[in-house]
Design an enzyme around this catalytic site. Structure first.
Site, short mmCIF file in Angstrom:
data_model
loop_
_atom_site.label_atom_id
_atom_site.label_comp_id
_atom_site.label_asym_id
_atom_site.label_seq_id
_atom_site.Cartn_x
_atom_site.Cartn_y
_atom_site.Cartn_z
NE ARG A 69 -3.97 1.90 0.76
CZ ARG A 69 -4.50 2.82 -0.11
NH1 ARG A 69 -4.09 2.89 -1.30
NH2 ARG A 69 -5.69 3.37 0.26
N GLY A 70 0.89 1.87 -1.11
CA GLY A 70 1.89 2.94 -1.23
C GLY A 70 1.69 4.18 -0.37
CD GLU A 71 -3.42 5.60 1.58
OE1 GLU A 71 -4.10 5.73 2.81
OE2 GLU A 71 -3.82 5.94 0.71
CG ASP A 72 0.22 2.45 5.06
OD1 ASP A 72 -0.51 2.08 5.84
OD2 ASP A 72 0.35 1.93 3.75
CB THR A 73 4.45 1.09 2.26
OG1 THR A 73 3.44 0.33 2.64
CG2 THR A 73 6.04 0.20 2.26
N GLY A 102 -9.29 2.29 -11.36
CA GLY A 102 -10.49 1.58 -10.84
C GLY A 102 -10.58 1.00 -9.79
CD GLU A 136 -1.88 -5.76 -5.78
OE1 GLU A 136 -1.51 -5.08 -6.71
OE2 GLU A 136 -1.19 -5.72 -4.82
#
Length: 885
Positions: A69-73, A102, A136
C-alpha cells in the site's frame, strides 16, 4: 488477456538495469567448461517449499511479486527492497501505484501475479483499506493453492494478531472499507484472506532495523525459491556433499571473517563447486564478486584489470578509472570494502601475488565477509582457514556423468553399449572433465561406431584434457619434472618413504620435489603410499614423448608404448638417456615391441622399468648399463642376468615372475637395498645375504623351487622385511640369525621347512613372525630374544609338538595363533599371565579336552550299564521302606 511483455509498464523500471542474474556475475562467463555438470538433479537441501512444488510446465517471468500500500509504506523501503532483490539476482515485479485504475485489480497485475514464483505482501496499517490490495492478496493466495506460489507476509508497523483478527488500527481501516462494500460475501472473502496470510510465517518490522529487515526478506525469498541461476545447469552430478562441506567450512552464521580454499587437479570441478556455493550464498552479503580464471586474466591483462573487475562487481563503479596501478588498486579495495560484508571468489589462482593484491591478508573486508580461493597449487592456500580437496567422482557418479553426455537424459541405450560404459569410465578414474568430453565424443554414434572407431573417437578429447592438465606440468622446474616422470612411470602405489629413498640416489632432493608435486595436485599420498591418477600418468608419458620429438638427442627419458605409436628401436636413445619405461597397458590392441639391442646401447641408463605380460622382444640382450640404480623387469624372460652387468650403485632389483634360475655369477651388488623375485618359479639359489650388507627388503614369495637362503654371518644390520611365503621347497635357513632391524619375517606356506634358526642376538624391531603351515616341530629356546614380537602365528603346523618355556618372557606379545596345531599338547603355563597378550587361538587344546571329557563320559555309561539292575533294586527297596514306615 494481453501478455505482460507487451506492456512497458510491466517491465523492469528504468532506474535499474534489466538483469536476471546478480550484477556481480555480469562481467564473467559462466564456468560451463568446468565439469561435473549434467544429470542427477541438484538438491538445494532446504526444508522450505521449493520451486519444484510449482507446476513443472509453468514458465515464470518474475521471481517475486511485491504487493504493498503506497500511501503508508515509505517509498524508500520498497525501493531498497526492490534494489536488494536485483543485487541478489532475484528478478522482482513491483505493484506500482500508476498501474492501479478503478476499483478492481487489472488484467496486467493478475498476469504479473500468475507469472511470479513468489510473492511478498507488505501488510501496512492501511493495506486493508484498499480493495485493490485485497484483490491482489486474494489472487496471490489462489496462486499459492493452485501453482504452489511461495508467499511471505511482512508485518510492517502492524501486529500479526491485528491482521489475523482485523483489530486495532488495521481493523479500523478494513471496517471502513467493508462498510462501503455492498457484497457481504466479498467482505467475508477478504476477512478469510487476511486471516490466512496472517497465519503464514513471515517477517515483523518491529523486530529489526529497516536495513536488516530488507536483508532478511531477500535471504528468506532466496532460500525458499532454491534458485538455480543462469550459467549453472539445474542438474549436476555428485556435487551435493562437496557443496555442503564447503558451506559448513564457510560457517556463514559466524560474524568473523573466514576463508576457504578449494584445491585439486585440473578439470576436477573446482570452479563449478565454487560457482555453485557462490550462487547459493551471495544473497546473504552486501556485495559479491566471482573472478573467474584469474590465472589467464592475470597473464593477459595484468593485476590492475582484476582489481578493477573486483571493484566494479563488489565495490561500486564510481572512480574505478582512478585505479592506475596495483598499489592504488589495493587502497581502493580496502577503502571501499572495509565496512562491507562481501563474498569474493578468486578462481584458478597460480601466483601468490594475485591473492596479495586482490584480497591481501584476507582481512581487508567487513565483518561476516567470506573469501573462496580455488587453485591447483596448495601453496596458494596457505593463509585460508580451511582447505577442501576435490577428489574424483565415485564410480556411480562417474558412470552417470558419462552416460548423460553420451546418451542424453532421455535416450535409451542398447544392452551392449550399457556394458561398454563402465570399462570406459574406469579408465578415467572419476575425472569429471574427461568423462564429460569423452561422453560427448561418443554422443550420437551408432553401436558399430562405438566398437569400430573407439580409439579414434578418443583422440580429440584426450588431447584437450591433457592440454588442460599440462598447465601444472609447465610450471615445474627441470628437477621437479624429472622426479615427476620417475614417480608417475615407476612408483605409483609405492611407499612414499621408499620413493624418497630411491630418488635420493639420483641427488634429486625428493622431499622437496615430491612436496612440489603434491602441492600442484600431480600426485597424492594415501595411507603413506604415492598415488598417481591415470590421466596424470598419461600426461607424463605424453610430455616425455613431446620432449623426445623436440630434442631427440637430449632425451633423458624414453617411454615405449603403442598408445603413442612408439616402438623402441635401435635409433632411439642416446648418451643422455637415464630412464626407460616400457609397458603394455591393459586393453591395448597389440603387444608392445621392445628392441633389446637398443637397451644394450643405453650405457648411461639408470632407471629401467619393463611392465606387462604382452611385450615382444627383438634381438638379443647383450648387456645392461653399469650405471643402473633401479631395475624393474616383470616376467624377465632369461635364466640369468648378463655376465657383463656390474652395477656398482644399484639399489633395487625387481624381477617378479621372471625365468631367473641363478641370480648372477660373481657380480658384486653391495649397494642393493631391495631384492624382489616373487613368483620366479625357476629360482634355485640366491646370493649369500652377507654379501648384500645394505639389503633392506627381500621378497621371494612364491619361488617354489628355492631350496636355501644363506647368510654366513648371523648378523645382518639392515634387513627390515623378509617374505618367503609359499616357498614350498625351502628347507634351509641360516643356522643362526641376528637381524636387529627386521620388522616382518614371513615363512607361511614353507611346507618343507623343518627347523627355525637360533636367535643369536636381541631383535627388538620384529613385530610379526608368520610360521603358518610349515613343518617346524619346535621353536628354539632363544626365541625369548625376539623381545619386540607382537604377533606370532603358527596355524596348521601339524608337526609342532611343543613351545619353549622362554616364550613366557615375550612381554610385547599381543597375539598367539596356534589353531590347527594338532600335535601340540600344551603351552607354557605362565604364558597367559603376559599382560599384553589379548588373543590366544589354540584349537588343538580344545579338541584334546573335549576328547578327554568324552572318554570319561563313556566310562560312566559303561559302569551304569553293568550295575543297572542292582542299582534299580536297591532304589526300589529304599522307596518302599521309606513310604511304608
Amino acid at each position: 488477456m494481453s501478455s505482460p511483455s507487451s506492456h512497458p509498464e510491466l517491465s523492469t523500471p528504468s532506474s535499474y538495469p534489466e538483469l536476471s542474474t546478480p550484477s556481480s556475475v555480469t562481467q564473467m562467463s559462466s564456468p560451463l567448461s568446468d565439469p561435473m555438470m549434467s544429470s542427477p538433479s541438484f538438491d538445494t537441501s532446504t526444508s522450505y517449499p521449493s520451486s519444484s512444488n510449482v507446476s513443472q510446465d509453468k514458465c515464470f517471468k518474475y521471481d517475486v511479486f511485491i504487493s504493498f500500500r503506497g500511501e503508508d509504506t515509505p517509498r524508500k523501503f520498497t525501493d531498497h527492497l526492490h534494489a536488494a532483490f536485483y543485487r541478489s539476482g532475484i528478478f522482482p515485479f513491483r505493484d506500482d501505484e500508476e498501474l492501479r485504475r478503478g476499483e478492481t485489480i487489472s488484467d496486467q497485475l493478475i498476469k504479473a501475479i500468475e507469472d511470479s514464483r513468489s510473492a511478498v505482501v507488505v501488510l501496512s496499517p492501511n493495506y486493508a483499506s484498499s480493495s485493490w490490495c485485497l484483490g491482489e492478496l486474494m489472487k496471490i493466495l489462489q496462486c499459492k493453492k493452485v501453482l504452489g506460489q511461495i508467499v511471505l507476509p511482512i508485518f510492517y508497523n502492524v501486529e500479526p494478531t491485528n491482521v489475523r483478527q482485523q483489530k486495532g488500527g488495521f481493523g479500523d481501516a478494513f471496517n471502513e472499507l467493508a462498510e462501503n462494500q455492498v457484497d457481504p460475501m466479498k467482505v467475508q472473502e477478504w476477512r478469510e484472506a487476511l486471516t490466512e496470510v496472517a497465519n503464514l510465517s513471515g517477517q515483523d518490522s518491529m523486530n529489526f532495523h529497516e536495513a536488516t529487515l530488507v536483508e532478511r526478506i531477500v535471504s528468506d525469498i532466496h532460500t525458499k525459491l532454491g534458485l538455480s541461476f543462469s550459467g549453472i545447469p539445474s542438474r549436476l552430478v555428485g556435487i551435493e556433499d562437496r557443496v555442503r562441506e564447503v558451506e559448513e567450512a564457510l560457517d556463514i552464521n559466524s560474524e568473523g571473517l573466514r576463508s576457504v580454499g578449494i584445491v585439486g587437479m585440473g578439470g576436477i570441478g573446482k570452479t563449478t563447486l565454487a560457482w555453485v556455493v557462490y550462487e547459493r550464498m551471495v544473497h546473504l552479503f552486501n556485495a559479491g564478486s566471482f573472478l573467474e580464471n584469474v590465472r589467464d586474466v592475470f597473464e593477459k591483462e595484468g593485476i590492475v584489470f582484476l582489481q578493477k573487475q573486483l571493484l566494479s562487481q563488489a565495490g561500486g563503479s564510481e572512480r574505478i578509472g582512478s585505479c592506475h596501478n596495483a598499489f592504488e588498486g589495493v587502497r581502493l579495495i580496502r577503502s571501499r570494502m572495509r565496512h562491507s560484508k562481501v563474498l569474493i571468489v578468486l578462481d584458478d589462482v597460480d601466483d601468490i601475488s594475485q591473492v596479495e593484491y586482490l584480497v591481501g591478508d584476507l582481512h581487508w573486508f567487513g565483518p561476516g565477509s567470506r573469501i573462496i580461493i580455488t587453485s591447483r597449487n596448495k601453496r596458494m592456500l596457505n593463509k585460508v582457514d580451511h582447505v577442501h580437496n576435490v577428489t574424483p567422482l565415485s564410480p556411480e557418479h562417474a558412470l552417470a556423468l558419462f552416460k548423460e553426455n553420451a546418451f542424453g537424459a532421455n535416450q535409451s541405450t542398447s544392452h551392449e553399449l550399457e556394458k561398454l560404459c563402465p570399462s570406459l569410465c574406469r579408465r578415467y578414474g572419476g575425472h569429471p572433465l574427461a568423462l564429460k568430453m569423452v561422453g560427448r565424443a561418443f554422443a550420437d554414434r551408432s553401436e558399430p561406431e562405438w566398437y569400430r572407431d573407439k580409439d579414434e573417437l578418443l583422440i580429440a578429447p584426450m588431447r584437450e584434457i591433457l592440454d588442460r592438465l599440462r598447465i601444472s606440468y609447465i610450471g615445474l622446474d627441470e628437477t621437479a619434472r624429472k622426479v615427476f616422470h620417475y614417480t608417475t612411470c615407476m612408483f605409483h602405489g609405492k611407499k612414499e618413504s621408499y620413493v624418497e629413498e630411491v630418488l635420493s640416489y639420483l641427488g634429486l632432493h625428493p622431499k622437496v620435489t615430491l612436496e612440489v608435486l603434491k602441492d600442484n595436485s600431480l600426485v597424492y599420498v594415501s595411507d603413506g603410499f604415492i598415488m598417481v591418477h591415470y590421466l596424470i600418468s598419461l600426461l607424463s608419458r605424453n610430455s616425455i614423448h613431446r620432449d623426445s620429438l623436440r630434442e631427440p638427442e637430449n632425451q633423458q627419458m624414453i617411454i615405449s608404448t603403442t598408445q603413442w605409436g612408439d616402438v623402441l628401436n635401435e635409433d632411439m636413445g642416446s648418451e643422455a638417456t637415464e630412464g626407460l619405461h616400457v609397458q603394455y597397458y591393459e586393453g591395448q590392441a597389440h603387444p608392445t615391441w621392445c628392441s633389446l639391442p637398443a637397451i644394450s646401447r643405453l650405457t648411461k641408463l639408470r632407471f629401467l622399468s619393463v611392465r606387462g605380460d604382452r611385450i615382444e622382444y627383438q634381438g638379443e640382450l647383450t648387456s645392461l648399463s653399469d650405471e643402473m640404480i633401479y631395475l624393474l623387469w616383470e616376467s624377465y624372460p632369461w635364466e640369468s642376468l648378463p655376465q657383463s652387468f656390474h652395477p656398482r650403485d644399484i639399489r633395487a632389483l625387481l624381477l617378479a615372475s621372471s625365468c631367473i634360475r641363478t641370480l648372477w655369477y660373481g657380480q658384486c651388488f653391495g649397494e642393493l637395498q631391495e631384492l624382489d623375485l616373487h613368483d620366479s618359479k625357476n629360482l634355485l639359489l640366491i646370493p649369500d645375504l652377507s654379501k648384500l650388507p645394505n639389503l633392506v627388503i627381500l621378497i621371494l614369495q612364491g619361488c617354489t623351487n628355492l631350496i636355501e637362503v644363506r647368510c654366513t654371518t648371523a648378523l645382518h644390520s639392515m634387513l627390515r622385511t623378509i617374505d618367503l611365503k609359499g616357498c614350498t621347497c625351502l628347507r634351509f635357513l641360516p643356522e643362526a640369525i641376528e637381524f636387529p632391524r627386521l620388522h616382518d619375517f614371513v615363512l607361511s606356506g614353507c611346507s618343507s621347512l623343518e627347523k627355525f634358526p637360533e636367535i643369536s642376538g636381541r631383535m627388538e624391531k620384529l613385530n610379526n613372525l608368520d610360521l603358518d603351515e610349515t613343518a617346524i616341530s619346535e621353536l628354539p629356546s632363544s626365541v625369548n630374544l625376539l623381545v619386540g614380537l607382537k604377533v606370532l602365528t603358527a596355524r596348521n603346523c601339524l608337526k609342532l609338538q611343543k613351545l619353549p618355556s622362554t616364550l613366557e618372557k615375550l612381554e610385547s606379545l599381543e597375539k598367539l595363533d596356534l589353531s590347527g596345531c594338532s600335535s601340540l599338547r600344551e603351552i607354557p603355563k605362565k604364558l597367559r599371565r603376559l599382560s599384553g597378550l589379548t588373543e590366544i587361538n589354540w584349537t588343538a587344546r580344545r579338541i584334546t579336552e573335549f576328547r578327554t571329557l568324552m572318554r570319561r563320559t563313556e566310562v560312566a555309561w559303561s559302569l551304569l550299564d553293568s550295575h543297572l539292575a542292582s542299582f534299580l533294586v536297591a532304589l526300589l527297596l529304599f522307596l518302599v521302606v521309606k513310604f511304608y514306615w
